[in-house]
Design an enzyme around this catalytic site. Structure first.
Site, PDB file in Angstrom:
ATOM      1  CG  LEU A 103      -2.128  -0.871   1.253  1.00  0.00           C
ATOM      2  CD1 LEU A 103      -2.814  -0.796   2.609  1.00  0.00           C
ATOM      3  CD2 LEU A 103      -3.103  -0.459   0.158  1.00  0.00           C
ATOM      4  CG  ASP A 104       0.337   5.109  -2.242  1.00  0.00           C
ATOM      5  OD1 ASP A 104      -0.579   4.987  -1.422  1.00  0.00           O
ATOM      6  OD2 ASP A 104       0.404   6.055  -3.044  1.00  0.00           O
ATOM      7  CE1 TYR A 105       5.242   8.457   4.340  1.00  0.00           C
ATOM      8  CE2 TYR A 105       3.959  10.193   3.275  1.00  0.00           C
ATOM      9  CZ  TYR A 105       4.779   9.761   4.312  1.00  0.00           C
ATOM     10  OH  TYR A 105       5.123  10.627   5.313  1.00  0.00           O
TER      11      TYR A 105
END
Length: 255
Positions: A103-105
């Site tokens: 999951l991205d930042y």
């Protein structure tokens, strides 16, 4: 019983399957005192002495953690810039854990972590399209025909997406935003955000609420729990037919 060396290392909780392959090819792994640099080498973890960077591997108990990742946290076990990483929230877990997919930042929600390299490898294998459902809050309210484009598949710079399942979850009465429930079966980089950009409704908040048959439910942000026996069995059965010796898995960077 002999197995491929990278599988043995992953199952021992050393790292992800791909990272274990890198450790082998960089000459950091030995079997019975001999440096191994080829990926096809097999060994028997019960009888062979295997080391990584001079340290013998040890078998850890398998552990499976469902985590509600907050926004602003890196999906990694370390960060050279000193930013917060997911394992900062699981410091009481003694086993080494690695994220399954990404999951991205700027995204939040359900993330699976485990030291079971074999299961993680299968879950991210190209032949296994794990369904993932997100709540995407977007600017303004997309009309039905815009959502139909996502349902049929939409052209991105890296090709057409597979058909998605899309429905309204919440709509602002003033029409300033809408939250859309979207289920995809791929793991391209920033895919959900790019899909909504393509229909001119940028995402302002993105939360993953399901991964495979796992559900976030009421787990609070930043909290985690172990998978139940039924959840683990479900995951294992879902990947039971996948052979991992041929095609490589992909590191999914999802949102």
């Amino acid at each position: 019983m002999e197995e491929r060396l990278q599988k043995i290392l992953a199952n021992a909780g050393v790292a992800s399957r791909r990272k274990c392959e890198e450790l082998i090819t960089s000459g950091k792994v030995t079997v019975n005192g001999k440096v191994v640099t080829e990926l096809g080498v097999k060994a028997d973890p019960a009888s062979d002495t295997i080391t990584v960077s001079g340290k013998p591997i040890k078998k850890e108990a398998k552990i499976y953690i469902l985590f509600n990742k907050p926004k602003g946290v890196i999906t990694s076990v370390s960060d050279p810039k000193g930013r917060s990483v997911v394992t900062d929230y699981l410091k009481e877990v003694k086993e080494r854990l690695y994220p399954v997919g990404r999951l991205d930042y700027d995204s939040e929600g359900l993330l699976l972590l485990t030291n079971d390299g074999d299961l993680a490898h299968k879950l991210t294998h190209p032949s296994h399209h794990v369904p993932k459902t997100y709540h995407a809050t977007v600017e303004r309210v997309p009309h039905g025909n815009a959502l139909e484009k996502l349902q049929k598949g939409i052209k991105l710079e890296d090709g057409m997406t597979a058909p998605a399942e899309v429905e309204y979850h919440d709509i602002d009465p003033d029409g300033k935003y809408a939250t859309i429930a979207i289920t995809i079966h791929e793991g391209r980089n920033r895919q959900v955000r790019r899909m909504f950009d393509a229909i001119h409704h940028p995402v302002t908040r993105l939360k993953r609420i399901t991964f495979g048959g796992l559900h976030l439910n009421n787990l609070q942000r930043g909290k985690h729990r172990k998978l139940t026996a039924a959840e683990l069995k479900m995951l294992q059965e879902s990947v039971a037919g996948i052979a991992v010796s041929g095609q490589e898995s992909t590191t999914e960077v999802e949102d």
